[in-house]
Scaffold this motif. Structure first.
Motif, PDB file in Angstrom:
ATOM      1  N   ASP A 169      42.391  41.621  33.773  1.00 20.07           N
ATOM      2  CA  ASP A 169      42.512  42.269  35.080  1.00 20.07           C
ATOM      3  C   ASP A 169      41.158  42.378  35.769  1.00 20.07           C
ATOM      4  N   TYR A 170      40.112  42.642  35.004  1.00 25.68           N
ATOM      5  CA  TYR A 170      38.772  42.713  35.571  1.00 25.68           C
ATOM      6  C   TYR A 170      38.281  41.322  35.983  1.00 25.68           C
ATOM      7  N   PHE A 171      38.594  40.318  35.180  1.00 27.33           N
ATOM      8  CA  PHE A 171      38.236  38.944  35.517  1.00 27.33           C
ATOM      9  C   PHE A 171      38.883  38.535  36.841  1.00 27.33           C
ATOM     10  N   GLU A 172      40.119  38.956  37.048  1.00 23.94           N
ATOM     11  CA  GLU A 172      40.803  38.684  38.316  1.00 23.94           C
ATOM     12  C   GLU A 172      40.059  39.332  39.485  1.00 23.94           C
ATOM     13  N   LEU A 173      39.649  40.587  39.327  1.00 29.33           N
ATOM     14  CA  LEU A 173      38.913  41.278  40.382  1.00 29.33           C
ATOM     15  C   LEU A 173      37.595  40.574  40.692  1.00 29.33           C
ATOM     16  N   MET A 174      36.887  40.165  39.648  1.00 28.72           N
ATOM     17  CA  MET A 174      35.618  39.461  39.828  1.00 28.72           C
ATOM     18  C   MET A 174      35.811  38.180  40.635  1.00 28.72           C
ATOM     19  N   CYS A 175      36.795  37.388  40.240  1.00 25.32           N
ATOM     20  CA  CYS A 175      37.016  36.097  40.888  1.00 25.32           C
ATOM     21  C   CYS A 175      37.407  36.278  42.358  1.00 25.32           C
ATOM     22  N   LYS A 176      38.263  37.247  42.630  1.00 22.84           N
ATOM     23  CA  LYS A 176      38.678  37.479  44.019  1.00 22.84           C
ATOM     24  C   LYS A 176      37.512  37.983  44.861  1.00 22.84           C
ATOM     25  N   ALA A 177      36.686  38.866  44.310  1.00 15.38           N
ATOM     26  CA  ALA A 177      35.532  39.374  45.043  1.00 15.38           C
ATOM     27  C   ALA A 177      34.529  38.255  45.323  1.00 15.38           C
ATOM     28  N   GLN A 178      34.325  37.405  44.323  1.00 12.11           N
ATOM     29  CA  GLN A 178      33.411  36.272  44.509  1.00 12.11           C
ATOM     30  C   GLN A 178      33.937  35.335  45.591  1.00 12.11           C
ATOM     31  N   PHE A 179      35.218  35.054  45.527  1.00 12.90           N
ATOM     32  CA  PHE A 179      35.812  34.167  46.520  1.00 12.90           C
ATOM     33  C   PHE A 179      35.677  34.747  47.923  1.00 12.90           C
ATOM     34  N   ASP A 180      35.989  36.024  48.088  1.00 13.48           N
ATOM     35  CA  ASP A 180      35.942  36.639  49.421  1.00 13.48           C
ATOM     36  C   ASP A 180      34.555  36.495  50.051  1.00 13.48           C
ATOM     37  N   GLN A 181      33.520  36.748  49.256  1.00 14.53           N
ATOM     38  CA  GLN A 181      32.163  36.668  49.801  1.00 14.53           C
ATOM     39  C   GLN A 181      31.769  35.228  50.121  1.00 14.53           C
TER      40      GLN A 181
END
Length: 243
Positions: A158-170
């Motif tokens: 779940d944390y890996f998902e948050l990291m990837c989405k945050a990275q993508f957004d930026q």
């Protein structure tokens, strides 16, 4: 340790490919090239999907830094010939085994005809590397969006998902004016575990729902950058160095 890693070959790889196939993802595999000999069914599955390959060594546990110059030179030829023999593909790049390159590595890679490496992880865009002959660039790779160190530090899917989405957004925001590379480094023995695979599905669903995403490989990024931006970047660097 062997049997844990081998879970990826027996089960994790196949579970992972089901998700990748659902989104039409073409991967670039940082491959211990001996996998093509030891697990021909995995090699065939990757070739069938048209994936690209960069060398992670013949075996990731055989490091470059103890090699002499001639041994390292022979190593690149071994990698090139091994990939060609098993897949018909021309090797273009490399993530060094255990990232164990020497100060000679860029020059010897370019001499062997390789055009990129991913060892440095120092930018979100490709960067030219000055070599004695040939052309070599650095293509972004990630130790941050990398499931193996993340899960070893006891963070979970779940944390890996948050990291990837945050990275993508930026990067998506920044990429509106100048393209960015987002590399997600996956290992079948970790992301392919039953309790984690749904998070990969969510990550890819989110990313691929956006317009203007170039889902591609390191090979294709290197070719495109060299054809369209390399000369411009080299000229800019020379101008800065002359000031």
């Amino acid at each position: 340790e062997y049997s844990y890693r081998d879970y990826g070959n027996r089960a994790g790889f196949w579970r992972m490919t089901e998700v990748l196939d659902a989104y039409g993802i073409k991967c670039c595999v940082s491959l211990n090239l001996a996998v093509l000999e030891h697990y021909p069914e995995i090699g065939a599955a990757m070739v069938q999907r048209g994936w690209d390959f960069m060398s992670h060594g013949i075996y990731n546990t055989r490091y470059l830094n103890p090699y002499t110059e001639e041994q390292e030179r022979a190593f690149y030829q071994d990698c090139i010939e091994t990939l060609k023999r098993h897949t018909g593909k021309q090797l273009k790049g490399m993530l060094g085994p255990a990232i164990s390159g020497t100060e000679r590595t860029p020059d010897l890679m370019a001499e062997a005809g390789l055009i990129y490496h991913t060892d440095w992880m120092h930018d979100d865009q490709p960067v030219p590397i000055k070599v004695q002959s040939g052309t070599l660039i650095s293509v972004p790779y990630s130790v941050e969006l990398n499931d193996s160190p993340t899960f070893r530090q006891h963070y979970e899917g779940d944390y890996f998902e948050l990291m990837c989405k945050a990275q993508f957004d930026q990067l998506y925001k920044e990429g509106a004016s100048s393209g960015r590379v987002m590399c997600i480094a996956l290992h079948p023995f970790t992301i392919g575990q039953p309790h984690r695979i749904k998070y990969l599905d969510r990550i890819l669903s989110y990313i691929m729902s956006h317009d203007g995403v170039w889902q591609t490989t390191a090979d294709e990024i290197a070719d495109y950058y060299i054809a369209n931006y390399y000369d411009q970047a080299v000229a800019h660097a020379a101008k800065l160095n002359s000031q």
